[in-house]
Design a protein around this motif. Sequence first.
Motif, short mmCIF file in Angstrom:
data_model
loop_
_atom_site.label_atom_id
_atom_site.label_comp_id
_atom_site.label_asym_id
_atom_site.label_seq_id
_atom_site.Cartn_x
_atom_site.Cartn_y
_atom_site.Cartn_z
N HIS A 97 67.43 80.93 49.40
CA HIS A 97 68.00 80.68 50.74
C HIS A 97 66.97 80.06 51.66
N CYS A 98 65.76 80.60 51.66
CA CYS A 98 64.71 80.06 52.55
C CYS A 98 64.32 78.65 52.14
N LEU A 110 66.50 76.48 50.91
CA LEU A 110 67.58 75.66 51.48
C LEU A 110 67.36 75.43 52.98
N VAL A 111 66.95 76.48 53.70
CA VAL A 111 66.70 76.35 55.14
C VAL A 111 65.56 75.37 55.40
#
Lengths: 148, 143
Positions: free
Chosen positions: B105-106, B108-109
């Motif tokens: 997720h990080c 992707l961010v």
Amino acid sequence: MVDWTDAERSAIVGLWGKISADEIGPQALARCLIVFPWTQRYFSSFGNLSTPAAIAGNPNVAKHGRTVMNGLERAVRNLDDIKNTYAPLSVMHSEKLHVDPDNFRVLAECITVCVAAKLGPAVFNADAQEAFQKFLSVVVSALGRQYH
Amino acid sequence: MSLSAKDKANVKSIWTKILTKSDDIGEQAFSRMLVVYPQTKTYFSHWADLKPGSAQVKKHGDTIMNKIDECVNHMEDLVPFLSSLSELHATKLRVDPANFKFLAHCLLVAVAAYLPNDFTPDIHLSVDKFLQLVALALAEKYR
């Protein structure tokens, strides 16, 4: 009651002031429908959702994106009582809309990605991301709370 | 959810851009994970400084990102390619595989923050699938 540090409060209010719900909302909802296509199950009345381009250009998606994102305003203004502020909305999503609450988490991820893209790594730094994700997870939890 | 030909093309295409900022993106992804998901710090209690910008955080972000960069060239054979790394994570590091999605997720961010115009929803979809498969391959040897 959620424990917010002063830094988190100011980060959340600060970030909210830097984004436009009308801009981010449509982007986030479209992204959610594209990246997690099973979420389209709730929007069969929205018209053409057959391709990413169709989703991105769909006016019903845009309108609903704005509705949802502007709904976060209530949470920003009531950081100390998000649970009760969202209780009626939670009941509605459970009893009327029958939305699987995992969808709230998935939409929150897409909102985070859109805000990161809008603000860039210096403004949306690690501390800002932490505060914002904590905020979104409190909203997500409040929205799921009245399910039974 | 396996990678279609389109997914693989999408991943390769965005990765040519990611490679131009690989160090920054790797460091950002890893340091953000430690801040946003503080439970992940439990695996690094032997490090002196876990704050973003610290030398150890930077170095480890690079190490992880370099490996993910390599995975882009091994989308057809992720499980064998990551076999020894999976063994390491399973038997020696014993990182709970539930944590892999936090790093994903990080990442992707970080990609969205650095490459906002390139990280379109369809690219996001393909990269998300790719990272999930990397995580699965990494968990292969756990039990």
